[in-house]
Design an enzyme around this catalytic site. Structure first.
Site, PDB file in Angstrom:
ATOM      1  N   ARG A 179      -2.744  10.886   5.736  1.00  0.00           N
ATOM      2  CA  ARG A 179      -3.107   9.656   6.295  1.00  0.00           C
ATOM      3  C   ARG A 179      -2.440   8.630   5.137  1.00  0.00           C
ATOM      4  NH1 ARG A 179      -6.926   5.496   5.125  1.00  0.00           N
ATOM      5  NH2 ARG A 179      -8.155   6.787   4.145  1.00  0.00           N
ATOM      6  N   GLN A 197      -7.688  15.139   2.883  1.00  0.00           N
ATOM      7  CA  GLN A 197      -6.945  14.288   1.945  1.00  0.00           C
ATOM      8  C   GLN A 197      -7.761  13.990   0.623  1.00  0.00           C
ATOM      9  OE1 GLN A 197      -6.318   9.663   2.700  1.00  0.00           O
ATOM     10  NE2 GLN A 197      -4.307  10.645   2.698  1.00  0.00           N
ATOM     11  N   HIS A 202      -7.587  11.731  -2.384  1.00  0.00           N
ATOM     12  CA  HIS A 202      -7.286  10.305  -2.886  1.00  0.00           C
ATOM     13  C   HIS A 202      -7.068  10.569  -4.302  1.00  0.00           C
ATOM     14  CE1 HIS A 202      -6.942   6.167  -3.991  1.00  0.00           C
ATOM     15  NE2 HIS A 202      -7.332   5.783  -2.521  1.00  0.00           N
ATOM     16  N   LEU A 257     -14.423   6.139  -5.602  1.00  0.00           N
ATOM     17  CA  LEU A 257     -13.000   5.561  -5.196  1.00  0.00           C
ATOM     18  C   LEU A 257     -12.469   4.385  -6.194  1.00  0.00           C
ATOM     19  CD1 LEU A 257     -10.767   6.206  -3.378  1.00  0.00           C
ATOM     20  CD2 LEU A 257     -11.286   4.242  -2.181  1.00  0.00           C
ATOM     21  N   GLU A 284      -6.748   2.160  -3.671  1.00  0.00           N
ATOM     22  CA  GLU A 284      -5.090   2.091  -3.837  1.00  0.00           C
ATOM     23  C   GLU A 284      -4.768   0.757  -3.984  1.00  0.00           C
ATOM     24  OE1 GLU A 284      -3.340   5.128  -1.394  1.00  0.00           O
ATOM     25  OE2 GLU A 284      -1.898   3.699  -0.562  1.00  0.00           O
ATOM     26  N   ARG A 338      -0.295   9.576  -0.763  1.00  0.00           N
ATOM     27  CA  ARG A 338      -1.621  10.145  -1.360  1.00  0.00           C
ATOM     28  C   ARG A 338      -1.062  11.578  -1.852  1.00  0.00           C
ATOM     29  NH1 ARG A 338      -6.184   6.775   1.620  1.00  0.00           N
ATOM     30  NH2 ARG A 338      -5.683   4.742   0.697  1.00  0.00           N
ATOM     31  N   HIS A 367     -11.194  12.461  -0.005  1.00  0.00           N
ATOM     32  CA  HIS A 367     -11.653  11.266   0.230  1.00  0.00           C
ATOM     33  C   HIS A 367     -11.463  11.312   2.105  1.00  0.00           C
ATOM     34  CE1 HIS A 367     -11.020   7.197   0.183  1.00  0.00           C
ATOM     35  NE2 HIS A 367     -10.073   6.962   1.136  1.00  0.00           N
ATOM     36  N   PHE A 414       0.982  -1.126  -0.040  1.00  0.00           N
ATOM     37  CA  PHE A 414      -0.060   0.080  -0.037  1.00  0.00           C
ATOM     38  C   PHE A 414       0.955   1.265   0.017  1.00  0.00           C
ATOM     39  CE2 PHE A 414      -4.461   1.145   0.874  1.00  0.00           C
ATOM     40  CZ  PHE A 414      -5.118   0.278   0.133  1.00  0.00           C
TER      41      PHE A 414
HETATM   42  C1  FAD Z   1     -14.698   4.597  -0.475  1.00  0.00           C
HETATM   43  C2  FAD Z   1     -13.826   4.471   0.625  1.00  0.00           C
HETATM   44  C3  FAD Z   1     -13.002   3.541   0.746  1.00  0.00           C
HETATM   45  C4  FAD Z   1     -12.097   3.456   1.931  1.00  0.00           C
HETATM   46  N1  FAD Z   1     -11.084   2.403   2.035  1.00  0.00           N
HETATM   47  C5  FAD Z   1     -10.403   2.267   3.179  1.00  0.00           C
HETATM   48  C6  FAD Z   1      -9.474   1.409   3.488  1.00  0.00           C
HETATM   49  O1  FAD Z   1      -9.500   0.369   2.409  1.00  0.00           O
HETATM   50  N2  FAD Z   1      -8.854   1.248   4.347  1.00  0.00           N
HETATM   51  C7  FAD Z   1      -8.730   2.201   5.148  1.00  0.00           C
HETATM   52  O2  FAD Z   1      -8.053   2.161   6.237  1.00  0.00           O
HETATM   53  N3  FAD Z   1      -9.543   3.111   4.957  1.00  0.00           N
HETATM   54  C8  FAD Z   1     -10.502   3.304   3.976  1.00  0.00           C
HETATM   55  N4  FAD Z   1     -11.359   4.444   3.834  1.00  0.00           N
HETATM   56  C9  FAD Z   1     -11.432   5.475   5.018  1.00  0.00           C
HETATM   57  C10 FAD Z   1     -12.330   4.603   6.307  1.00  0.00           C
HETATM   58  O3  FAD Z   1     -13.071   3.623   5.595  1.00  0.00           O
HETATM   59  C11 FAD Z   1     -13.069   5.369   6.983  1.00  0.00           C
HETATM   60  O4  FAD Z   1     -12.232   6.566   7.473  1.00  0.00           O
HETATM   61  C12 FAD Z   1     -13.730   4.996   8.194  1.00  0.00           C
HETATM   62  O5  FAD Z   1     -14.163   3.708   8.006  1.00  0.00           O
HETATM   63  C13 FAD Z   1     -14.662   5.725   9.154  1.00  0.00           C
HETATM   64  O6  FAD Z   1     -14.994   5.089  10.022  1.00  0.00           O
HETATM   65  P1  FAD Z   1     -15.957   5.862  11.264  1.00  0.00           P
HETATM   66  O7  FAD Z   1     -16.565   4.594  12.176  1.00  0.00           O
HETATM   67  O8  FAD Z   1     -15.000   6.628  11.901  1.00  0.00           O
HETATM   68  O9  FAD Z   1     -17.066   6.582  10.352  1.00  0.00           O
HETATM   69  P2  FAD Z   1     -18.350   6.309   9.442  1.00  0.00           P
HETATM   70  O10 FAD Z   1     -18.240   4.591   8.845  1.00  0.00           O
HETATM   71  O11 FAD Z   1     -18.250   7.044   8.379  1.00  0.00           O
HETATM   72  O12 FAD Z   1     -19.548   6.107  10.204  1.00  0.00           O
HETATM   73  C14 FAD Z   1     -20.218   7.411  10.680  1.00  0.00           C
HETATM   74  C15 FAD Z   1     -21.480   6.969  11.370  1.00  0.00           C
HETATM   75  O13 FAD Z   1     -22.053   8.126  11.987  1.00  0.00           O
HETATM   76  C16 FAD Z   1     -23.343   8.293  11.862  1.00  0.00           C
HETATM   77  N5  FAD Z   1     -23.628   9.685  11.819  1.00  0.00           N
HETATM   78  C17 FAD Z   1     -23.163  10.781  11.327  1.00  0.00           C
HETATM   79  N6  FAD Z   1     -23.944  11.962  11.570  1.00  0.00           N
HETATM   80  C18 FAD Z   1     -24.744  11.552  12.300  1.00  0.00           C
HETATM   81  C19 FAD Z   1     -25.746  12.248  12.960  1.00  0.00           C
HETATM   82  N7  FAD Z   1     -25.918  13.689  12.855  1.00  0.00           N
HETATM   83  N8  FAD Z   1     -26.782  11.531  13.708  1.00  0.00           N
HETATM   84  C20 FAD Z   1     -26.712  10.270  13.696  1.00  0.00           C
HETATM   85  N9  FAD Z   1     -25.670   9.492  13.158  1.00  0.00           N
HETATM   86  C21 FAD Z   1     -24.778  10.083  12.556  1.00  0.00           C
HETATM   87  C22 FAD Z   1     -23.671   7.580  10.371  1.00  0.00           C
HETATM   88  O14 FAD Z   1     -25.077   7.491  10.218  1.00  0.00           O
HETATM   89  C23 FAD Z   1     -22.606   6.362  10.518  1.00  0.00           C
HETATM   90  O15 FAD Z   1     -23.250   5.312  11.312  1.00  0.00           O
HETATM   91  C24 FAD Z   1     -12.080   4.380   2.852  1.00  0.00           C
HETATM   92  C25 FAD Z   1     -12.963   5.540   2.791  1.00  0.00           C
HETATM   93  C26 FAD Z   1     -13.998   5.415   1.767  1.00  0.00           C
HETATM   94  C27 FAD Z   1     -14.851   6.510   1.548  1.00  0.00           C
END
Ligand code: FAD
Length: 575
Positions: A389, A231, A233, A243, A246, A277, A348, A118
């Site tokens: 990151r 960031q 991407h 996306l 990567e 990135r 991203h 990666f």
């Molecule tokens: C397409 C894509 C691919 C990725 N691939 C990778 C990867 O391969 N490896 C890696 O390390 N990272 C990757 N990332 C980054 C990583 O996936 C995210 O940073 C990480 O999953 C975020 O997790 P989280 O639990 O912080 O938030 P999220 O999974 O975004 O969850 C946020 C939660 O908060 C809730 N929420 C938000 N606002 C409110 C509100 N006002 N009221 C109630 N609920 C709310 C939503 O409903 C959701 O349940 C990727 C990101 C994307 C977009």
């Protein structure tokens, strides 16, 4: 009024992992997860490429120290090294724990978890489930929530954090299904609300990534840290911006310009397509600026470059990155086995966020902490990513710091009483806010104002920045915000009124956008993802420090906090 020992806002990887840890530590605790989507529709489910950990299954010479060094170097030396050390040291254990929960990782022929290359990582240490890693992990975590009896309030929108006298006491929520308001009080509140990609017009993030948790924190008078580091991407699919992982480059794909050159040789000769990135995104943007981008008709001078997988062959493409092949095929009609994929940088990830210590407790300033308030995952800034990151470190952060924060919360709530809240005061205030949105006559559609805002952020705070452009952006956004009281809603109903949610989210976008711009304007240097054409060098003498931005409708106050340096002295960053 509802009450729980702990309420977690957000059902993505960070929120779910914390909930599991709290339940494991003290099964008697009453835990709730509140999320505006169903938990398995959180953006975490879209994560593709993988999760980093020095399991040494493919590369026996890997060490946690090497992982920590790569992360700190990738961060352009802005990461807090005590937090990075914990991230790298605890990584193997959290990944094995996920495996024990039942996560279906891809395997080596001998049955151990497979690991791939990666960007910015010096060893092959990214564990994966084909290119659907987030899906594999999140589904298993959500299953575990049920097993532990965690109460899930899905499709509830949280619209306010209740902070009184330095203590967080609960939240105000809106049930999207029937429009009723609830105050939830708790001994501890945790935010795991994810990122804010929707601040920009082209992003890999889902529609729910609107930075609500960040905005609620800022509106409560608490700081946001390092928000200038956005960031981009390198490989967003042109023109939609979704996306292309990567992992595709990790498996050997090339980036080529209109002249057919692998141009990364000019920007990061030792790492080529697997440079971090920030560097790769800038390289693509510079190629496009220099007219070596490509047009949809194949001619030079266009808005994208090519991601070329053809030499990888059908079997490898279909077994290692099938979802990326499918995305390109379904969304733009490209068969990546035979044709290169058009890509350009897309917004991203948020390096900054709600400042927390390594137990996930939120900072009010410097070393002062907020009672009863915790955060983890993309919305938090414990600062493991600093100014940039590395791929596959974010899922890892969610799991390592989700677990740490869960453990800290389970301790924190012991022997504490539920706080007292004047429920009526908060319900009345929220009712007025919703009523105003429903009743204001208004002349602007939400979409019109949101698109103007997103275009403005994209033009004025993108990959390349100058003081002049950002000043102009900030002024335009302040003007646009004046239109907010003049938006109108067609849907006046209380049942599944998605327009109300969009209106509330728009307010979050405005707050977050202004904090990003103000923080970026004041950082007169280039570091990681923050590139200033008017200050093109990194300036450790003045800016080796974290930004702490305090929002108020009257303006944004910027303060700074020192960076924790324990293992690696800052050096020039070359790849
Ligand atoms: C397409 C894509 C691919 C990725 N691939 C990778 C990867 O391969 N490896 C890696 O390390 N990272 C990757 N990332 C980054 C990583 O996936 C995210 O940073 C990480 O999953 C975020 O997790 P989280 O639990 O912080 O938030 P999220 O999974 O975004 O969850 C946020 C939660 O908060 C809730 N929420 C938000 N606002 C409110 C509100 N006002 N009221 C109630 N609920 C709310 C939503 O409903 C959701 O349940 C990727 C990101 C994307 C977009």
């Amino acid at each position: 009024m509802l009450k729980h020992d702990v309420v977690i806002v957000g059902g993505g990887l960070a929120g779910c992992r914390a909930a599991v840890e709290i339940a494991r530590t003290d099964p008697k605790l009453d835990i709730a997860v509140v999320a505006k989507t169903h938990p398995i529709r959180s953006h975490s489910v879209a994560a593709q490429g993988g999760i980093a950990a020095t399991l040494k299954n493919v590369d026996a010479s890997d060490t946690w120290e090497a992982h920590a060094f790569d992360t700190v170097k990738g961060s352009d030396y802005l990461a807090d090294q005590d937090a990075v050390e914990l991230l790298a040291r605890e990584a193997p254990d959290v990944v094995i724990d996920l495996e024990h929960m039942g996560v279906l990782f891809s395997r080596l022929p001998d049955g151990r978890i497979a690991q791939r290359a990666f960007g910015g990582h010096s060893h092959n240490r990214t564990c994966y489930a084909a290119d659907k890693t987030g899906h594999a992990i999140l589904h298993e975590l959500v299953n575990n929530l049920r097993r532990y009896g965690v109460q899930i309030y899905d499709e509830w929108y949280v619209l306010r954090l209740i902070l009184e006298d330095g203590q967080v006491k609960g939240i105000v929520t809106y049930n999207i299904r029937d429009g009723h308001l609830e105050v939830v009080r708790a001994k501890a509140v945790m935010f795991a609300t994810g990122g804010y990609g929707r601040v920009y017009n082209t992003t890999s993030n889902d529609y729910a990534s609107t930075g609500d948790g960040l905005a609620m924190t800022a509106m409560a008078g608490l700081p946001l840290e390092d928000m200038e580091f956005v960031q981009f991407h390198p490989t967003g699919l042109y023109p939609v911006g979704v996306l292309i992982s990567e992992a595709v480059r990790g498996e050997g794909a090339y980036l080529i310009n209109s002249e057919g050159d692998r141009f990364m040789a000019n920007y990061a000769p030792s790492r080529m397509e697997l440079a971090p990135r920030d560097i790769t995104s800038r390289a693509i943007a510079l190629e496009i600026r220099a007219s070596r981008g490509i047009h949809p008709d194949g001619s030079a001078g266009g808005p994208f470059v090519y991601l070329d997988l053809r030499h990888m062959g059908q079997e490898k493409i279909m077994s290692r990155v099938p979802f990326c092949w499918e995305e390109a095929h379904r969304l733009v009609g490209i068969d990546a086995v035979h044709q290169p994929i058009p890509v350009r940088p897309t917004v991203h990830y948020s390096m900054g966020g709600i400042p927390v210590n390594t137990d996930g407790q939120v900072r009010s300033s410097g070393d002062n902490l907020v009672e009863g308030f915790f955060a983890a995952g993309e919305c938090a800034c414990v600062s493991v990513h600093g100014a940039n990151r590395l791929g596959s470190n974010s899922l890892l952060e969610c799991v390592v710091y989700g677990r740490r924060t869960g453990a800290a919360i389970a301790q924190y709530v012991q022997n504490r009483k539920l706080p007292i809240i004047d429920e009526q005061r908060y319900i009345t205030e929220a009712q007025r806010r919703l009523q105003a949105l429903l009743e204001q006559p208004g002349k602007y559609r939400i979409n019109q104002v949101r698109t103007a805002f997103q275009d403005c952020m994209t033009q004025h705070c993108g990959v390349f920045r100058t003081a002049e452009i950002m000043q102009e952006g900030l002024q335009q956004i302040q003007q646009l915000q004046l239109q907010y009281p003049d938006i109108y809603l067609d849907d006046k109903s209380t049942c599944w009124n998605t327009e109300i949610i969009e209106a509330l989210e728009l307010q979050s976008l405005f707050v977050v956008g202004q904090v990003i711009l103000a923080s970026a304007l004041n950082r007169q240097e280039s570091r990681g993802a923050h590139y200033r054409e008017d200050y093109s060098d990194r300036n450790d003498t003045e800016f080796l420090k974290h930004t702490m931005a305090y929002y108020s409708p009257a303006g944004i106050d910027l303060q700074y906090r020192p960076v924790t340096i324990t293992m690696f002295e800052p050096q020039e960053r070359k790849y």
